[in-house]
Enzyme design. Structure first.
Site, PDB file in Angstrom:
ATOM      1  N   GLY A 310       0.810  -1.137   0.149  1.00  0.00           N
ATOM      2  CA  GLY A 310      -0.016   0.100   0.015  1.00  0.00           C
ATOM      3  C   GLY A 310       0.763   1.265  -0.090  1.00  0.00           C
ATOM      4  N   SER A 311       0.373   2.279   0.603  1.00  0.00           N
ATOM      5  CA  SER A 311       1.033   3.566   0.686  1.00  0.00           C
ATOM      6  C   SER A 311       2.263   3.719   1.352  1.00  0.00           C
ATOM      7  CB  SER A 311       0.047   4.541   1.181  1.00  0.00           C
ATOM      8  OG  SER A 311      -1.162   4.792   0.546  1.00  0.00           O
ATOM      9  N   THR A 312       2.757   2.636   1.994  1.00  0.00           N
ATOM     10  CA  THR A 312       4.140   2.719   2.503  1.00  0.00           C
ATOM     11  C   THR A 312       5.159   2.772   1.505  1.00  0.00           C
ATOM     12  OG1 THR A 312       4.358   0.298   2.371  1.00  0.00           O
ATOM     13  CG2 THR A 312       3.618   1.393   4.356  1.00  0.00           C
ATOM     14  N   PHE A 313       4.821   2.464   0.094  1.00  0.00           N
ATOM     15  CA  PHE A 313       5.626   2.413  -0.983  1.00  0.00           C
ATOM     16  C   PHE A 313       5.687   3.624  -1.653  1.00  0.00           C
ATOM     17  CE2 PHE A 313       6.747  -1.795  -1.695  1.00  0.00           C
ATOM     18  CZ  PHE A 313       7.287  -2.060  -2.858  1.00  0.00           C
ATOM     19  N   LYS A 314       4.741   4.939  -1.232  1.00  0.00           N
ATOM     20  CA  LYS A 314       4.812   6.409  -1.635  1.00  0.00           C
ATOM     21  C   LYS A 314       6.190   6.746  -1.071  1.00  0.00           C
ATOM     22  CE  LYS A 314       0.019   6.929  -1.905  1.00  0.00           C
ATOM     23  NZ  LYS A 314      -1.347   7.209  -1.231  1.00  0.00           N
TER      24      LYS A 314
END
Length: 588
Positions: A310-314
């Protein structure tokens, strides 16, 4: 009576002796029939007596041989120290995690069993869940050795000895004992009934040559040096406890967390629940079947499973843009309207519908703004950057069974866009924590380890993956999000915690489920000089803090609980008052 019969009768009773005088007129001496029979009887008696003497001599010799022979070790307890051993496993502070204990196992010599039915009946009264049919089959074979029950208790051994059953014996063995039980099950692993490692660091030890040494007897009667791990059992207990309580409180399918030293790559704690007791790795039900639900606990979701994070990849996408000098912290991207691409619509969860600065893209977790940064770098640059961080290849560490990340077979623009905010690529949580550590420790990617490693040793393994300036900018973004964004749910008073949440739709049977999430939070502390990385995951929670199901309501509070309880044990002292006062970090 006929003449012939009379002659035979007289002849049988007669003793005719014809002697040859010195003159030599008669040729020989003739013995009578009765004397001949007497000689044969004496000859037969001598043979019989000789046979009996030889038989007694043979039996006596064998008895002497048996009396002088040493008793077979398989028929008694023998010397337990002669049994192959495994080294103790201890934590970084010397606390015992695994050790060998002396046990005995029951065996039978079927050739000496007189009544198999009676033996089975007597043993069943002492040994619970004894398989009557299988035991009876073993006792009826022609072999000289059959295991009946491995690793008996002292009481069971004493009760069986009291039965005095011929053909039954005991053999000394080693049994692995794990004092901590479930606490570090997925790290330490477990062994089988023959003391061979099946999972975790137990299996790693065998892969390093211990199994071969045991096979040739090199570990028999030898005191082996303990194997020290990088984890601290006190911090491990906290991490496991927090994960278990979160899974129950949030009604989730699973949960887990990991604590990493960002300067050395040491894994200080790692837990995945549901888990299992390595002292009883395979639980048997009353009907003799195996508990399948219990066996689900064998699955380690931190290193042996991959998820879309999820948004941890941002964090990685913005770091990529900063490192490629496509953006700065002052850059502005247009996030005023959704992006339509290839039949898909990319939109924000809670969009601001306006241009956003890079810190705002991170704080508000904008899919649109993140996709714009990925588009600036390009598909090839995006793929190369994630590969550089080790997110697209199998991680190298001591832990056996590490899962391999998945990615699209061919990267297209839509793939790059969705991967930029954590969809389309699945990695292990341990890999994600390791890569995130490189973003805040000065750009140094250090392979994670479950064995102690000094900063000097880590320096020889360092691979620089981002610039020092990029790392400084990422620390700024992490800290801002911890103070103003979704990371506030992980903040602990007195500690400077920064991080990023990740809420992803869970993949079920190859499709995204609209009502199930896989949540994660990756955070570090203290942010002025990061020392530790903490990552938490929670799978399919049905509720969370204030009823929310997002990462801010589930995964972030897990990190808060871990840091609040473990930070003092990790040597980090809280800071109150002036923001310019440095944190005190003691050796752990």
């Amino acid at each position: 009576m006929s003449l012939i019969a009379r002659i035979l009768k007289v002849k049988s009773r007669s003793h005719i002796l014809i002697t040859r005088p010195e003159s030599g007129l008669f040729p020989e001496k003739i013995l009578g029939t009765r004397n001949k029979r007497g000689g044969q009887a004496r000859q037969r008696l001598g043979i019989t007596v000789g046979a009996f003497v030889c038989g007694f001599l043979l039996i006596g010799g064998r008895l002497v041989q048996y009396g002088l022979a040493e008793e077979p070790t398989t028929a008694s307890l023998g010397n337990p120290s002669a049994v192959a051993s495994r080294p103790d496993i201890v934590d970084r502070n010397g606390q015992l995690l695994a050790t060998d204990v002396n046990m005995v196992s029951l065996y039978a010599d079927p050739r000496r069993i007189i009544d198999a039915d009676e033996v089975v009946e007597k043993l069943a009264a002492i040994l619970p869940n004894l398989d009557w049919r299988d035991t009876h089959r073993k006792l009826r074979t022609d072999s000289g050795f059959q295991w009946l029950r491995r690793q008996l208790t002292p009481r069971q051994q004493a009760d069986i000895l009291a039965l005095g059953i011929p053909g039954i014996g005991f053999r000394p063995e080693k049994r692995r004992f794990y004092p901590g039980g479930r606490s570090a099950a997925h790290i330490v692993g477990h062994v089988n009934v023959d003391n061979l490692g099946l999972a975790g660091m137990e299996r790693y030890l065998d892969q390093q040559g211990l199994a071969d040494l045991r096979a040739i007897g090199m570990t028999s009667g030898v005191s082996l040096e303990p194997v020290r791990l990088s984890i601290g059992i006190r911090v491990q207990n906290i991490v496991r406890d927090v994960a278990a309580k979160a899974m129950n409180a949030y009604q989730a399918e699973a949960a887990g967390a990991i604590v990493l030293d960002v300067e050395t790559g040491e894994v200080l704690a790692m837990a995945s629940v549901p888990d299992y007791d390595p002292n009883e790795p395979s639980r048997t039900l009353t009907d003799g079947s195996v508990d399948k639900e219990y066996e689900k606990g064998w699955f380690n979701r931190i290193s042996n499973a991959t998820f879309e994070m999820g948004s941890t990849f941002k964090s990685f996408t913005l770091a990529m843009g900063l490192d490629a000098e496509k953006i700065t912290l002052n850059s502005v991207v247009d996030a005023s309207r959704p992006i339509r691409m290839g039949g898909f619509t990319i939109k924000d969860f809670k969009g601001k519908n306006r241009p956003l600065t890079i810190p705002e893209v991170f704080q508000y977790s904008s899919n649109i703004g993140t996709a714009a940064v990925a588009d600036m770098v390009g598909i090839e640059g995006h793929q190369e950057f994630l590969t550089r961080l080790g997110l697209l290849s199998k991680m190298e560490t001591e832990m056996p069974g590490v899962a391999t990340p998945t990615q699209p077979r061919t990267w297209k623009k839509i793939n790059s866009v969705t991967i930029s905010f954590g969809h389309g690529v699945a990695t292990t949580p341990l890999q994600t924590a390791s890569a995130a550590s490189a973003l805040i420790n000065g750009g140094k990617l250090i392979p994670p380890t479950f064995l102690p490693r000094s900063p000097e040793q880590a320096a020889t393994l360092v691979k620089t993956v981002v610039k020092q300036s990029t790392s400084e900018d990422m620390r700024t973004l992490f800290r801002r999000n911890g103070q103003k964004g979704s990371g506030r749910a992980a903040q602990v008073e007195g500690f400077d915690i920064g991080g990023k949440t990740g809420t992803a739709d869970k993949v079920v049977n190859g499709r995204y489920a609209s009502d199930l999430n896989f949540n994660a939070f990756v955070g570090a502390f203290p942010m002025d000089k990061p020392k530790y990385m903490v990552l938490s995951i929670i799978d399919a929670p049905k509720t969370g803090v204030h009823g929310g199901r997002t990462a801010a309501s589930t995964a972030a509070p897990m990190v808060k609980a871990i840091i609040a309880r473990a930070a003092p044990l990790l040597g980090v002292q809280p800071r109150f008052g002036s923001k310019d006062a440095p944190y005190s970090i003691e050796s752990f």
